[in-house]
Motif scaffolding. Structure first.
Motif, short mmCIF file in Angstrom:
data_model
loop_
_atom_site.label_atom_id
_atom_site.label_comp_id
_atom_site.label_asym_id
_atom_site.label_seq_id
_atom_site.Cartn_x
_atom_site.Cartn_y
_atom_site.Cartn_z
N GLN A 150 0.85 -1.19 0.00
CA GLN A 150 0.00 0.00 0.00
C GLN A 150 0.89 1.23 0.00
O GLN A 150 1.66 1.46 0.92
CB GLN A 150 -0.89 0.00 1.24
CG GLN A 150 -1.86 1.17 1.28
CD GLN A 150 -2.81 1.05 2.46
OE1 GLN A 150 -3.33 -0.02 2.73
NE2 GLN A 150 -3.01 2.14 3.16
N THR A 151 0.80 2.03 -1.07
CA THR A 151 1.73 3.13 -1.26
C THR A 151 0.99 4.44 -1.45
O THR A 151 -0.04 4.50 -2.12
CB THR A 151 2.62 2.86 -2.50
OG1 THR A 151 3.22 1.57 -2.36
CG2 THR A 151 3.70 3.90 -2.62
N SER A 152 1.54 5.47 -0.87
CA SER A 152 0.96 6.81 -1.02
C SER A 152 1.39 7.41 -2.35
O SER A 152 2.58 7.40 -2.70
CB SER A 152 1.42 7.70 0.14
OG SER A 152 0.95 9.02 -0.04
N ASP A 163 -3.93 6.54 -1.30
CA ASP A 163 -3.19 5.34 -0.94
C ASP A 163 -3.69 4.18 -1.79
O ASP A 163 -4.77 3.64 -1.55
CB ASP A 163 -3.36 5.02 0.55
CG ASP A 163 -2.65 6.02 1.44
OD1 ASP A 163 -1.65 6.59 0.99
OD2 ASP A 163 -3.11 6.23 2.57
N LYS A 196 -3.33 0.35 -3.25
CA LYS A 196 -2.76 -0.94 -2.86
C LYS A 196 -2.65 -1.85 -4.07
O LYS A 196 -3.62 -2.05 -4.80
CB LYS A 196 -3.63 -1.61 -1.79
CG LYS A 196 -3.05 -2.93 -1.30
CD LYS A 196 -3.91 -3.56 -0.21
CE LYS A 196 -3.32 -4.88 0.25
NZ LYS A 196 -4.15 -5.52 1.31
N ASN A 201 4.13 7.74 -7.19
CA ASN A 201 4.60 7.33 -5.88
C ASN A 201 5.23 8.54 -5.18
O ASN A 201 6.16 9.15 -5.71
CB ASN A 201 5.63 6.20 -6.05
CG ASN A 201 6.11 5.64 -4.73
OD1 ASN A 201 6.41 6.37 -3.79
ND2 ASN A 201 6.22 4.33 -4.68
#
Length: 209
Positions: free
Chosen positions: A30-32, A66, A68, A201
């Motif tokens: 899970q990346t912002s 966010d 995922k 990202n």
């Protein structure tokens, strides 16, 4: 007793190894992502009047979400928000822009904002998805629950492009449709918000900046 202690120690070691292996993967899944500035990133408001159609384009945008992933597939969106600086909305007519700011009471409510409450992601084909995003849209201090139907593409450079549109009514946000030229030109109640947003990202975006 020594045998029991060895078994306990072995079990603890195995658990520690599993945690060490699994935790980084979970954190990376899970990346912002933040909005990537550029000419292709736009939010437009389309409307009409009894005389002609009109468009206002916003430049003051902030947004993040966010996302995922599981492998290379987008699986879920856990949080998402964007805001628009009302006074960054510009058309071809300065007088119309000032009327817009007055109608929205931009001095008191300087931003239009959206905050996600839930999202359902459906894969259409490889790297292409639809996102049904329910959330709160706030204009002039009034909040309404809306559902955005978003088309999302995961690009080859790992950016995410999100496009879509939403119909709204000014009166739903307690805004009286403005008029011009002593009432000769009247803006209609129905508007369309179009958006073309690109996300990167946030860690990579920070390195670039």
């Amino acid at each position: 007793m020594k045998k029991l202690n060895k078994q306990i120690a072995a079990t603890i070691t195995i658990i520690a190894v599993i945690i060490f292996i699994v935790m980084p993967q979970s954190l990376q899944a899970q990346t912002s992502y933040k909005l990537l500035p550029g000419k292709d990133v736009t939010v437009k408001v389309l409307g009409s009047s009894n005389i002609h159609d009109w468009t206002e384009t916003a430049t003051g945008l902030t947004s993040q979400g966010d996302f995922k992933f599981e492998g290379d597939q987008l699986k879920s969106l856990h949080s998402f928000s964007f805001s628009v600086d009302v006074k960054s909305l510009k058309s071809d007519h300065e007088s119309m822009d000032s009327r817009t700011y007055k109608s929205i009471n931009a001095d008191k409510f300087p931003t239009v904002s959206y905050k996600l409450s839930s999202a359902v992601i459906t894969m259409v084909q490889k790297n292409k998805y639809t996102i049904k995003a329910a959330g709160d849209l706030t204009i002039a201090g009034v909040t309404q629950l809306i559902v955005l139907n978003v088309s999302a593409i995961v690009n080859s450079d790992n950016t995410i492009s999100c496009t879509g549109s939403q119909n709204i009514k000014l009166t739903d946000y307690k805004i009286s449709p403005p008029s011009f030229m002593l009432g000769a030109m009247k803006v209609k109640n129905d508007l369309i918000i179009q958006f073309n947003l690109v996300y990167k990202n946030s860690q990579l975006l920070t390195k670039i900046n």
